[in-house]
Motif scaffolding. Structure first.
Motif, short mmCIF file in Angstrom:
data_model
loop_
_atom_site.label_atom_id
_atom_site.label_comp_id
_atom_site.label_asym_id
_atom_site.label_seq_id
_atom_site.Cartn_x
_atom_site.Cartn_y
_atom_site.Cartn_z
N PHE A 198 -0.29 1.82 -6.96
CA PHE A 198 -0.65 2.86 -5.99
C PHE A 198 -1.58 2.32 -4.91
N ALA A 199 -2.45 1.35 -5.29
CA ALA A 199 -3.32 0.73 -4.29
C ALA A 199 -2.50 -0.05 -3.28
N HIS A 200 -1.46 -0.75 -3.74
CA HIS A 200 -0.58 -1.46 -2.82
C HIS A 200 0.19 -0.50 -1.93
N ILE A 201 0.64 0.61 -2.50
CA ILE A 201 1.35 1.61 -1.70
C ILE A 201 0.43 2.17 -0.60
N GLU A 202 -0.80 2.47 -0.98
CA GLU A 202 -1.74 3.01 0.01
C GLU A 202 -2.02 1.98 1.10
N LEU A 203 -2.17 0.71 0.70
CA LEU A 203 -2.40 -0.35 1.68
C LEU A 203 -1.21 -0.47 2.62
N LEU A 204 -0.01 -0.32 2.09
CA LEU A 204 1.19 -0.38 2.92
C LEU A 204 1.24 0.78 3.91
N ILE A 205 0.88 1.97 3.44
CA ILE A 205 0.87 3.15 4.32
C ILE A 205 -0.15 2.98 5.43
N LEU A 206 -1.34 2.52 5.08
CA LEU A 206 -2.39 2.31 6.09
C LEU A 206 -1.98 1.24 7.09
N THR A 207 -1.30 0.21 6.60
CA THR A 207 -0.82 -0.85 7.50
C THR A 207 0.17 -0.29 8.50
N MET A 208 1.05 0.59 8.04
CA MET A 208 2.02 1.19 8.93
C MET A 208 1.36 2.14 9.92
N LEU A 209 0.37 2.90 9.44
CA LEU A 209 -0.30 3.87 10.30
C LEU A 209 -1.14 3.19 11.38
N PHE A 210 -1.87 2.17 10.99
CA PHE A 210 -2.82 1.56 11.91
C PHE A 210 -2.21 0.37 12.66
N CYS A 211 -1.75 -0.62 11.93
CA CYS A 211 -1.31 -1.86 12.58
C CYS A 211 0.02 -1.68 13.29
N ILE A 212 1.04 -1.24 12.55
CA ILE A 212 2.37 -1.17 13.14
C ILE A 212 2.46 -0.11 14.22
N SER A 213 1.90 1.09 13.95
CA SER A 213 1.98 2.17 14.94
C SER A 213 1.16 1.83 16.19
#
Length: 315
Positions: A198-213
């Protein structure tokens, strides 16, 4: 009940060992001098830029308002990691407490995420200035600029709180050796003795929200900017418009490429010697280079510096 007994028998880690660059003992003194010079240079340049923009009324524009906040973030960003690294150069046991590690990562993450959002705001500012020059003053009002900056800090804070909350749910009971010079989330997840899915999933979501977007918004903004510049008939006008964006695009490219290399391309989680030196690029060099990139060929900054020198001489 059995699970609770097993958990009680597990020795929780209370401190971590930051190896840093201890695997290069022959050049330890040289590395200390280099990092100290880079740190002091970054502090001097960024603080000077903040003061210059603050005291010179000609620089009280949205672009320089964002730039002063970027310099402030860079000061905080580099201070979360480098002082501890410099201190550890002379320690036999290069340790950091569990609480200190969490706080360090929280500050580092907050400043990094805030910088990513602020760079997006700066891209929108350049888009408004070049694509809608007649409406620029009304679009980029002081209220909107303040809201965008506060939004960047708030987003960075919320994103970091969620990551820290996920880290606090994990248990660390095995190795406490971090093969890095600061506490970063890939290394902490690798050291956890509990499930980190779940920590990896959250990190992936934050990466998509902040970095990629954010990167996507910046690319789209500069796509419109390039189209607008190509429509400018005079070569001098095109050159001036391009120069106002080139500095920001350079800083964005350096920040995202170096960060992406460590967090996406590294199979070792950023723990190899090469990855550590790449991490130095975005944790130390970029905060030092940002004020230089924005000031090197910026006539307004140079003129403001000359005016400040005259004032100081008069005083």
């Amino acid at each position: 009940m059995e699970a609770m007994i097993k958990r009680k028998n597990i020795t929780e880690i209370t401190e971590f060992i930051l190896l840093g660059f201890s695997d290069f003992p022959q050049i330890r003194a040289l590395l200390f001098i280099i990092f100290l010079i880079l740190y002091l240079t970054a502090l001097t340049w960024n603080l000077s830029l903040v003061v210059l923009i603050r005291v010179d009324s000609y620089l009280h524009t949205p672009m320089y308002f964002f730039l002063s906040n970027l310099s402030f973030i860079d000061i905080c960003y580099i201070t979360t990691t480098v002082p501890k690294m410099l201190f550890n150069f002379f320690q036999k046991r290069q340790t950091i407490s569990f609480a200190g590690c969490i706080v360090q990562y929280f500050m580092f993450s907050t400043m990094g995420l805030s910088e990513s959002c602020l760079m997006t705001a700066m891209a929108y500012d350049r888009y408004a200035a070049i694509c809608n020059p007649l409406l620029y003053s009304s679009i980029m009002s002081p209220t909107l600029c303040g809201q965008m900056v506060m939004g960047s800090y708030t987003a960075g804070f919320i994103g970091s709180v969620s990551q820290v909350f996920a880290l606090l749910q994990l248990h660390f009971c095995g190795s406490n050796v971090i093969r890095h010079f600061f506490c970063d989330i890939p290394q902490l997840l690798n050291l956890s003795c509990t499930d980190t899915f779940f920590a990896h999933i959250e990190l992936l979501i934050l990466t998509m929200l902040f970095c990629i977007s954010n990167a996507l918004v910046i690319v789209i903004s500069y796509g419109y900017i390039v189209l607008s510049i190509l429509k400018i008939t005079s070569a001098k006008g095109r050159s001036k418009a391009f120069n106002t964006c080139a500095f920001h695009l350079t800083a964005v490219s350096l920040f995202y490429t170096s960060t992406a290399f460590v967090y996406f391309s590294s199979s070792s989680g950023g723990s190899s010697s090469f990855d550590r030196f790449v991490s130095v690029f975005y944790t130390v060099l970029i905060p030092m280079l940002n004020p230089l990139v924005y000031s090197l060929r910026n006539k307004e900054i140079k003129d403001a510096g000359k005016r400040l020198q005259k004032k100081l001489r008069c005083c």
